[in-house]
Design a protein around this motif. Structure first.
Motif, short mmCIF file in Angstrom:
data_model
loop_
_atom_site.label_atom_id
_atom_site.label_comp_id
_atom_site.label_asym_id
_atom_site.label_seq_id
_atom_site.Cartn_x
_atom_site.Cartn_y
_atom_site.Cartn_z
N UNK A 81 -51.34 -27.83 -9.09
CA UNK A 81 -51.74 -27.13 -7.94
C UNK A 81 -50.64 -27.59 -6.88
N UNK A 82 -50.40 -28.50 -7.00
CA UNK A 82 -49.29 -29.12 -6.00
C UNK A 82 -47.47 -28.74 -6.55
N UNK A 83 -46.45 -28.35 -5.87
CA UNK A 83 -45.60 -28.02 -6.44
C UNK A 83 -44.42 -29.73 -5.87
N UNK A 84 -44.74 -30.35 -5.06
CA UNK A 84 -44.43 -31.36 -4.54
C UNK A 84 -44.84 -33.01 -4.99
N UNK A 85 -45.59 -32.48 -6.11
CA UNK A 85 -46.27 -33.86 -6.52
C UNK A 85 -45.60 -33.31 -8.52
N UNK A 86 -45.29 -35.04 -8.96
CA UNK A 86 -45.57 -34.40 -10.84
C UNK A 86 -46.50 -34.10 -11.52
N UNK A 87 -46.68 -32.97 -12.65
CA UNK A 87 -47.43 -32.86 -12.86
C UNK A 87 -48.19 -33.85 -13.53
N UNK A 88 -49.07 -34.70 -13.39
CA UNK A 88 -50.13 -35.68 -14.05
C UNK A 88 -50.21 -35.25 -15.30
N UNK A 89 -50.47 -34.18 -15.66
CA UNK A 89 -51.28 -33.55 -16.71
C UNK A 89 -49.87 -33.74 -17.99
N UNK A 90 -48.59 -33.31 -17.75
CA UNK A 90 -47.08 -33.98 -18.45
C UNK A 90 -47.17 -32.66 -19.84
N UNK A 91 -48.07 -31.89 -19.13
CA UNK A 91 -47.96 -30.16 -19.48
C UNK A 91 -46.53 -29.63 -19.57
N UNK A 92 -46.00 -29.83 -17.73
CA UNK A 92 -44.92 -29.11 -18.10
C UNK A 92 -43.86 -29.90 -18.48
N UNK A 93 -43.81 -31.39 -18.92
CA UNK A 93 -42.91 -31.60 -19.13
C UNK A 93 -42.74 -32.06 -20.70
N UNK A 94 -43.48 -31.95 -21.10
CA UNK A 94 -43.35 -32.07 -22.62
C UNK A 94 -42.80 -29.93 -23.01
N UNK A 95 -43.27 -29.21 -22.45
CA UNK A 95 -43.18 -27.92 -22.38
C UNK A 95 -41.14 -27.88 -22.56
N UNK A 96 -40.51 -29.00 -21.41
CA UNK A 96 -39.24 -28.87 -21.11
C UNK A 96 -38.65 -29.23 -22.47
N UNK A 97 -39.09 -30.32 -22.80
CA UNK A 97 -38.53 -31.13 -24.32
C UNK A 97 -38.66 -30.44 -25.20
N UNK A 112 -39.93 -37.91 -19.91
CA UNK A 112 -39.82 -38.69 -19.10
C UNK A 112 -39.14 -38.18 -17.57
N UNK A 113 -38.24 -38.13 -17.33
CA UNK A 113 -37.41 -37.50 -16.15
C UNK A 113 -38.85 -36.15 -16.01
N UNK A 114 -38.97 -35.30 -16.39
CA UNK A 114 -39.25 -34.08 -15.88
C UNK A 114 -41.22 -34.58 -15.76
N UNK A 115 -41.03 -35.43 -16.29
CA UNK A 115 -42.48 -36.29 -15.62
C UNK A 115 -43.02 -36.97 -14.58
N UNK A 116 -41.63 -37.37 -13.69
CA UNK A 116 -41.32 -38.14 -12.76
C UNK A 116 -40.92 -37.12 -11.72
N UNK A 117 -40.31 -36.01 -11.34
CA UNK A 117 -40.27 -35.12 -10.39
C UNK A 117 -41.20 -33.68 -10.35
N UNK A 118 -40.99 -33.80 -8.71
CA UNK A 118 -42.26 -32.89 -8.75
C UNK A 118 -41.82 -31.57 -9.18
N UNK A 119 -43.14 -31.37 -9.44
CA UNK A 119 -43.31 -29.80 -10.66
C UNK A 119 -42.93 -28.78 -10.32
N UNK A 120 -42.17 -28.62 -9.23
CA UNK A 120 -41.55 -27.54 -8.50
C UNK A 120 -39.92 -27.63 -9.68
N UNK A 121 -39.88 -28.98 -9.75
CA UNK A 121 -38.34 -28.98 -11.03
C UNK A 121 -38.56 -28.32 -12.44
N UNK A 122 -39.75 -29.50 -12.91
CA UNK A 122 -40.13 -29.04 -14.03
C UNK A 122 -40.39 -27.80 -14.58
N UNK A 123 -41.40 -26.94 -13.95
CA UNK A 123 -41.88 -25.31 -13.84
C UNK A 123 -40.35 -24.74 -14.20
#
Length: 352
Positions: free
Chosen positions: A239-255, A292-303
């Motif tokens: 819900x918050x695109x300015x914070x990292x994705x705490x569920x790691x779903x988007x980072x895992x999807x990127x990888x 791990x990089x995508x897990x530390x950046x805002x969700x807008x980036x990982x999305x």
């Protein structure tokens, strides 16, 4: 395919060796909202939505205009050196305004606006370049048989001339390589397919990816009305695109999607060289490192990274279609069912 004899008769290539001149050939910051940011967001929320959107986008660039953001409480998260220069560069500011304008004009929520912008950029800019790359590569591959035949003739002429002139083995190799490079260069000019043109996609796509990524990072981390909109502009588990994705779903999807792209690409190389194997392993490692990089950046980036990779993979599949090959006047693939063959090749590769 042009025959060797036809090429020689045309006078395009001359293999007279003695008369030929030689020719030379930062963004891994976990964002946490501060009380100052909460105060800013609360202040920015006063008034109608149209008034909130008129607030400046940036605080340090001067592109957004106004000093309202500079007077706000809080300190902008920045970087020194080349990272700071990149974050404050003109292309990044251009994409910041493009992202904000696209969201304001469309009226879409921020997460959907990021998806729409990514889709439009990848489709209107990188897809045509990918198709052009495919055409260039197909022309280069089609020349390999002709190059092989000409290389055999050249090797014979060099051996004859070496006996006449008393060249050493080293001199003979030098003459062969020099003239083979000339012949290959002439063939590339004739077909207008220099391999460097196939790298045009990389030279355009990488700066676009970096500029959009840094622009989204700036919008997500700088305390402004846009950041507050991003904080409320997510969906589902982010819900918050300015914070990292705490569920790691988007980072895992990127990888995972990047690894899938690498594996599909590797199937195109039947007998890869040692360098190609090292390059593929390096890209595999980088794809894993992106998690791990995508897990530390805002969700807008990982999305953005996830959607960009997903669209790139879709374009790769589209360009495998026999209809696209026919449209590009490219030799048709050996099979009329490329997608079924691709799936079978992937299954067989990992079943072993």
């Amino acid at each position: 395919m042009l025959s060797v004899g036809g090429l020689a008769r045309s006078g395009f290539l001359e293999l007279r060796l003695l008369q030929l001149p030689a020719r030379g050939v930062c963004s891994a910051v976990i964002h946490r909202k501060s009380p100052a940011c909460a105060t800013w967001c609360a202040g920015a929320s006063v008034g109608p939505p149209s008034a909130r959107h008129r607030l400046p986008v940036r605080m340090t660039s001067g592109v957004g205009g106004g000093d309202v953001a500079n007077d706000a409480a809080g300190v902008v998260t920045g970087a020194s050196g080349w990272c700071g220069s990149l974050a404050d560069s003109a292309p990044v500011h251009l994409f910041e305004h493009f992202l904000v304008s696209a969201q304001q004009v469309s009226g879409l929520p921020w997460w959907l606006s990021i998806v729409a912008v990514t889709l439009s950029v990848r489709t209107l800019i990188t897809l045509p370049l990918a198709a052009y790359q495919l055409v260039i590569i197909s022309k280069v591959e089609a020349l390999q048989v002709e190059i092989s035949e000409l290389a055999k003739r050249l090797r014979y002429e060099v051996s004859v001339r070496a006996r006449e002139r008393g060249w050493t083995e080293k001199q003979s190799r030098f003459q062969f390589k020099k003239n083979l490079r000339r012949i290959v260069s002439q063939l590339y000019v004739r077909e207008n397919c220099h391999p460097f043109k196939a790298s045009l996609l990389v030279w355009v796509q990488f700066p676009l990816w970096v500029s959009l990524s840094v622009a989204l990072r700036n919008l997500s981390l700088h305390q402004s009305a846009v950041q507050c909109d991003l904080a409320a502009g997510g969906a589902l588990w982010f819900p918050d695109l300015s914070s990292p994705d705490s569920t790691w779903i988007l980072p895992l999807g990127v990888g995972l999607i990047n690894l899938l792209i690498v594996e599909v690409f590797s199937l195109q190389r039947q007998n890869p060289t040692r360098f190609q194997k090292l390059l593929l392993n390096f890209i595999r490692g980088f794809s894993v490192l992106m998690v791990p990089i995508a897990a530390t950046v805002p969700s807008s980036l990982s999305l953005y990274w996830f959607i960009s990779s997903l669209i790139g993979f879709s374009h790769n599949l589209v360009l495998r279609s026999p209809a696209i090959h026919k449209l590009l006047k490219r030799p048709l693939p050996g099979s009329e069912t490329p997608y079924r063959d691709l799936l079978s090749a992937l299954v067989n590769k990992y079943r072993k």
